[in-house]
Motif scaffolding. Sequence first.
Motif, PDB file in Angstrom:
ATOM      1  N   ASP A  52       0.848  -1.179   0.000  1.00 54.66           N
ATOM      2  CA  ASP A  52       0.000   0.000   0.000  1.00 54.66           C
ATOM      3  C   ASP A  52       0.884   1.230   0.000  1.00 54.66           C
ATOM      4  O   ASP A  52       1.080   1.886   1.002  1.00 54.66           O
ATOM      5  CB  ASP A  52      -0.876  -0.043   1.254  1.00 54.66           C
ATOM      6  CG  ASP A  52      -1.942   1.004   1.186  1.00 54.66           C
ATOM      7  OD1 ASP A  52      -2.035   1.674   0.147  1.00 54.66           O
ATOM      8  OD2 ASP A  52      -2.657   1.157   2.183  1.00 54.66           O
ATOM      9  N   GLU A  53       1.469   1.501  -1.169  1.00 58.33           N
ATOM     10  CA  GLU A  53       2.460   2.575  -1.265  1.00 58.33           C
ATOM     11  C   GLU A  53       1.879   3.924  -0.867  1.00 58.33           C
ATOM     12  O   GLU A  53       2.535   4.713  -0.208  1.00 58.33           O
ATOM     13  CB  GLU A  53       2.982   2.693  -2.709  1.00 58.33           C
ATOM     14  CG  GLU A  53       3.458   1.394  -3.307  1.00 58.33           C
ATOM     15  CD  GLU A  53       4.869   1.051  -2.887  1.00 58.33           C
ATOM     16  OE1 GLU A  53       5.517   1.943  -2.330  1.00 58.33           O
ATOM     17  OE2 GLU A  53       5.302  -0.085  -3.092  1.00 58.33           O
ATOM     18  N   SER A  97       1.269  17.351  -5.138  1.00 59.73           N
ATOM     19  CA  SER A  97       2.247  17.690  -6.174  1.00 59.73           C
ATOM     20  C   SER A  97       2.259  16.624  -7.254  1.00 59.73           C
ATOM     21  O   SER A  97       2.321  16.937  -8.449  1.00 59.73           O
ATOM     22  CB  SER A  97       3.639  17.881  -5.573  1.00 59.73           C
ATOM     23  OG  SER A  97       4.173  16.633  -5.260  1.00 59.73           O
ATOM     24  N   ASN A  98       2.134  15.323  -6.872  1.00 62.06           N
ATOM     25  CA  ASN A  98       2.090  14.268  -7.880  1.00 62.06           C
ATOM     26  C   ASN A  98       0.910  14.457  -8.813  1.00 62.06           C
ATOM     27  O   ASN A  98       1.013  14.283 -10.013  1.00 62.06           O
ATOM     28  CB  ASN A  98       1.953  12.891  -7.223  1.00 62.06           C
ATOM     29  CG  ASN A  98       3.274  12.424  -6.659  1.00 62.06           C
ATOM     30  OD1 ASN A  98       4.294  13.015  -6.960  1.00 62.06           O
ATOM     31  ND2 ASN A  98       3.245  11.391  -5.856  1.00 62.06           N
ATOM     32  N   SER A  99      -0.243  14.823  -8.195  1.00 57.18           N
ATOM     33  CA  SER A  99      -1.454  14.923  -8.989  1.00 57.18           C
ATOM     34  C   SER A  99      -1.393  16.085  -9.946  1.00 57.18           C
ATOM     35  O   SER A  99      -1.774  15.969 -11.091  1.00 57.18           O
ATOM     36  CB  SER A  99      -2.669  15.110  -8.092  1.00 57.18           C
ATOM     37  OG  SER A  99      -2.665  14.092  -7.147  1.00 57.18           O
ATOM     38  N   PHE A 100      -0.839  17.202  -9.451  1.00 53.23           N
ATOM     39  CA  PHE A 100      -0.848  18.378 -10.318  1.00 53.23           C
ATOM     40  C   PHE A 100       0.168  18.285 -11.444  1.00 53.23           C
ATOM     41  O   PHE A 100       0.029  18.952 -12.453  1.00 53.23           O
ATOM     42  CB  PHE A 100      -0.667  19.649  -9.494  1.00 53.23           C
ATOM     43  CG  PHE A 100      -1.951  20.013  -8.814  1.00 53.23           C
ATOM     44  CD1 PHE A 100      -3.036  20.439  -9.578  1.00 53.23           C
ATOM     45  CD2 PHE A 100      -2.107  19.876  -7.449  1.00 53.23           C
ATOM     46  CE1 PHE A 100      -4.241  20.734  -8.957  1.00 53.23           C
ATOM     47  CE2 PHE A 100      -3.309  20.169  -6.837  1.00 53.23           C
ATOM     48  CZ  PHE A 100      -4.384  20.602  -7.598  1.00 53.23           C
ATOM     49  N   THR A 101       1.194  17.403 -11.247  1.00 51.28           N
ATOM     50  CA  THR A 101       2.154  17.272 -12.347  1.00 51.28           C
ATOM     51  C   THR A 101       1.726  16.171 -13.307  1.00 51.28           C
ATOM     52  O   THR A 101       2.306  16.009 -14.356  1.00 51.28           O
ATOM     53  CB  THR A 101       3.569  16.977 -11.825  1.00 51.28           C
ATOM     54  OG1 THR A 101       3.462  15.917 -10.918  1.00 51.28           O
ATOM     55  CG2 THR A 101       4.194  18.189 -11.198  1.00 51.28           C
ATOM     56  N   LYS A 126      -6.328   8.804  -6.067  1.00 47.72           N
ATOM     57  CA  LYS A 126      -6.529   7.881  -7.197  1.00 47.72           C
ATOM     58  C   LYS A 126      -5.499   8.193  -8.285  1.00 47.72           C
ATOM     59  O   LYS A 126      -4.889   7.299  -8.860  1.00 47.72           O
ATOM     60  CB  LYS A 126      -7.938   8.043  -7.797  1.00 47.72           C
ATOM     61  CG  LYS A 126      -9.003   7.463  -6.945  1.00 47.72           C
ATOM     62  CD  LYS A 126      -9.107   5.965  -7.137  1.00 47.72           C
ATOM     63  CE  LYS A 126      -9.850   5.351  -5.968  1.00 47.72           C
ATOM     64  NZ  LYS A 126      -9.300   4.138  -5.440  1.00 47.72           N
ATOM     65  N   VAL A 127      -5.312   9.521  -8.537  1.00 50.37           N
ATOM     66  CA  VAL A 127      -4.323   9.923  -9.542  1.00 50.37           C
ATOM     67  C   VAL A 127      -2.964   9.403  -9.104  1.00 50.37           C
ATOM     68  O   VAL A 127      -2.172   8.870  -9.884  1.00 50.37           O
ATOM     69  CB  VAL A 127      -4.276  11.468  -9.672  1.00 50.37           C
ATOM     70  CG1 VAL A 127      -3.277  11.892 -10.726  1.00 50.37           C
ATOM     71  CG2 VAL A 127      -5.639  12.012  -9.968  1.00 50.37           C
ATOM     72  N   ASN A 128      -2.722   9.553  -7.806  1.00 48.92           N
ATOM     73  CA  ASN A 128      -1.455   9.104  -7.247  1.00 48.92           C
ATOM     74  C   ASN A 128      -1.255   7.606  -7.428  1.00 48.92           C
ATOM     75  O   ASN A 128      -0.167   7.138  -7.754  1.00 48.92           O
ATOM     76  CB  ASN A 128      -1.479   9.455  -5.753  1.00 48.92           C
ATOM     77  CG  ASN A 128      -0.106   9.830  -5.285  1.00 48.92           C
ATOM     78  OD1 ASN A 128       0.635  10.466  -6.030  1.00 48.92           O
ATOM     79  ND2 ASN A 128       0.235   9.429  -4.099  1.00 48.92           N
ATOM     80  N   GLU A 129      -2.353   6.843  -7.200  1.00 47.36           N
ATOM     81  CA  GLU A 129      -2.275   5.381  -7.354  1.00 47.36           C
ATOM     82  C   GLU A 129      -1.905   5.013  -8.782  1.00 47.36           C
ATOM     83  O   GLU A 129      -1.062   4.163  -9.016  1.00 47.36           O
ATOM     84  CB  GLU A 129      -3.622   4.745  -7.016  1.00 47.36           C
ATOM     85  CG  GLU A 129      -3.662   4.191  -5.607  1.00 47.36           C
ATOM     86  CD  GLU A 129      -5.024   3.627  -5.284  1.00 47.36           C
ATOM     87  OE1 GLU A 129      -5.572   2.878  -6.107  1.00 47.36           O
ATOM     88  OE2 GLU A 129      -5.536   3.956  -4.202  1.00 47.36           O
ATOM     89  N   PHE A 130      -2.555   5.691  -9.744  1.00 49.87           N
ATOM     90  CA  PHE A 130      -2.268   5.416 -11.158  1.00 49.87           C
ATOM     91  C   PHE A 130      -0.815   5.730 -11.480  1.00 49.87           C
ATOM     92  O   PHE A 130      -0.125   4.980 -12.133  1.00 49.87           O
ATOM     93  CB  PHE A 130      -3.171   6.273 -12.073  1.00 49.87           C
ATOM     94  CG  PHE A 130      -4.483   5.620 -12.349  1.00 49.87           C
ATOM     95  CD1 PHE A 130      -4.541   4.429 -13.061  1.00 49.87           C
ATOM     96  CD2 PHE A 130      -5.657   6.192 -11.913  1.00 49.87           C
ATOM     97  CE1 PHE A 130      -5.762   3.831 -13.309  1.00 49.87           C
ATOM     98  CE2 PHE A 130      -6.876   5.588 -12.155  1.00 49.87           C
ATOM     99  CZ  PHE A 130      -6.933   4.405 -12.851  1.00 49.87           C
ATOM    100  N   ARG A 131      -0.397   6.883 -10.969  1.00 45.70           N
ATOM    101  CA  ARG A 131       0.957   7.333 -11.245  1.00 45.70           C
ATOM    102  C   ARG A 131       1.965   6.344 -10.670  1.00 45.70           C
ATOM    103  O   ARG A 131       2.941   5.969 -11.325  1.00 45.70           O
ATOM    104  CB  ARG A 131       1.134   8.702 -10.593  1.00 45.70           C
ATOM    105  CG  ARG A 131       2.252   9.472 -11.193  1.00 45.70           C
ATOM    106  CD  ARG A 131       2.483  10.711 -10.348  1.00 45.70           C
ATOM    107  NE  ARG A 131       3.747  11.267 -10.749  1.00 45.70           N
ATOM    108  CZ  ARG A 131       3.869  12.327 -11.509  1.00 45.70           C
ATOM    109  NH1 ARG A 131       2.805  12.948 -11.919  1.00 45.70           N
ATOM    110  NH2 ARG A 131       5.050  12.774 -11.838  1.00 45.70           N
TER     111      ARG A 131
END
Length: 718
Positions: free
Chosen positions: A192-193, A204-208, A394-399
């Motif tokens: 579960d990263e 920041s991950n999501s916005f990039t 969710k965006v983070n999970e995909f990334r």
Amino acid sequence: MEMTGGTGRLVGKIAYLEQQPWIMNDTLRANILFGREYDEKYYWEVLHACALTDDLEMWPNSDMTVIGENGFNISGGQRARLALARTVYSRADIYFLDDPLSAVDAIVKRHILDNIILSTGILGNKLRFVTTNADNILPLCNQVVTIDNGYVSVRAQTPLVHKTIGTASAQKTKPKSVDSMDETLQPALPTDETQGTTAQQVYSNSFTANNTIVYLVPRLFTYDCSQAALVLLLAYRVLLLAPQLLIFIPVLVWTSRVASTRISQTTDAIAKLKRSSESMYQRVQSLANNGAQMIRLFGVEPFFTSQYIKCTEDETRLEALKSSSEDYAYILQKLIGQAIKSVMSLLYIAKAKFSGVELRSNDLAGFQESTSLLIKHVNLTVKFPRVVLKALDKVNEFRDFAERDPEAPYVVDSCRPSAQWPPNGKIEFRNFSMKYGADQGYALKNINLAINSGEKIGIVGRTGAGKSSLAKVLFRLIHEHTSGSILIAGQDISEFGVGDYRPRLGMIPQESSMFGGSIRRNLDPLNQFDIEEMWGSMIKCNMAKCASSNRSSKVNRNIGYDIDSGEALKKRQWQKASWLKRVLLFILKRVPRPVSPAKLVPHGLDKPVKECFGGFSSGQQQLFGLCRVIMRKRKIIVLDEATANVDLETDKSVQELIRKEFKDCTVLTIAHRLETIMKSDRIIVMDKGTIAEIGTPQELLAKDGMFAQLVKTSDFGQ
Ligand SMILES: Nc1ncnc2c1ncn2[C@@H]1O[C@H](COP(=O)(O)OP(=O)(O)OP(=O)(O)O)[C@@H](O)[C@H]1O
């Protein structure tokens, strides 16, 4: 499968070893026990008989090492022996072993025969059926059953007695104490990263991430602005009526924040638990879907059913816990809101009383309505960052998924091979080493090797010696934990993008598979070839008949179909034919008939193919692999056990075909069957990740080293 005629009677418990081993994502021990009791003595006896004890010494956690889904992290021979150990451990009365020896080297093959299959082995007093393409073990059997194009013939014989040898894994490795093993022993659950990611990282991950900003910012802006505007408006209205109530706003925000954080923590903890239970649940569900046949076959339904029920119960319990914690949050917020509303109303009434203002019922109702709305929207605003964070997670999970195990670049603009690259098939390994993981031992150690263009190289060695790893690094399938370099035609292959580089080589892998669709799609998924080229390669590999008619879809006709079965059928028809028919057949055979491949079998290439096995035998799938490679005409070809599942005669014709078709190509052939590589220009013997011997077959035989030992072991004194 249903019996369509005749009668059959089965007395006793039957165990089956599948040709393509099915392995679950769990420890080696769990895979072997497969839901049955752990009988320590018998278990280690079985491991020894399957020559697995040497492999255990190489693995970090002995038999508690986790094997990935379908055994992706172990070698082909190790997969085959694991499945054999599971079958032997089942203590059945009848054993049906489907090709148990094709994936192992001559020494291990002999070890398995002596310790399991022959009268000296664990199954010595059981009824054993062994399907095999290795003709040299037939003299060791009591009966030889030949299946040819659906026809069965049985020949009883006195088995040849050979001298057993005390090779491979003679010592029985003791299990490491379970306490001494580290955490990684447990079945690999998806980590579960995102749990360890801070809110700032999520943002920041999501916005990039691509396009997130385009979709999200306008929504956030409109939502946030409208919320804020509402709260301000309501606050203004309430404060206009009773300005001293300003003090309650911070209290309201604070209580709402505390409640919201507490509840979020609880729901997060539950979600985390749920995620790990879900992955367990998914594992059990995938077992039920993909392993159902094996579970039935081994009669371990009660064990897996109870696991399934337990997982379902855990899942339901967590679901109930999650919804009750949400209910609790809702009630708590309502209660706090009501309390604040009541206090505010009382203060509003008191203020009116003390200031002598007459209070109308409409005023009080309006004040109460505004206060309720204010409380509701303050709560929503306080909760808002949490809601956004969840959505962005969710965006983070995909990334996170996209960035896991990144490959080398697909294309490197500054270094692109020309259309004709490579100009020749010269391969060079310089001080090349490779590990599968930072914490693992070397799978390849200091490989220094120069292969001339057009050379035919045979690669042999004990199972797990590193043969397939050599092929994988040549294809750049392993990109981390490597050192040294590999050059093709003098060019360092690591400088190219993998998308440019890989298609320049041809390969038939150890385990061929078919996609769902048609034969055409399987041969040419990218629509690069015309129909003549496809039929041409099918005819060369004697596979055209597989696409020719519905005949091959009849199960009994399809059994054991291979290059020569058509010939065998013709021979039988010839023997049965009258003299007149023979004369006619003789003449007809000599009349030249131009064959238009496209006309030979109209629409044959559109014949449907099922996913995975495609309705074809393992040998046929390997021949399909050969068709693909022939069509693509590459200068370097790697055959990794490409003919392990076909019979010896077919193997000979395939080798002949390879010599003819790939006359000018460099061909690396990995094989356990020594006949396959005996005509190679040079043979490489791999041992524990290194090149132990290299030379012409004659040189190696004269040297009397590892290669000579493999040859001697495989002849059973015949
Ligand atoms: N994906 C992987 N992750 C971790 N270890 C691996 C992986 N693939 C192979 N190994 C290990 O690397 C070693 C060499 O494996 P490799 O498949 O190259 O052997 P091989 O000589 O081809 O064996 P076989 O004849 O059984 O196919 C083995 O000990 C195996 O367990």
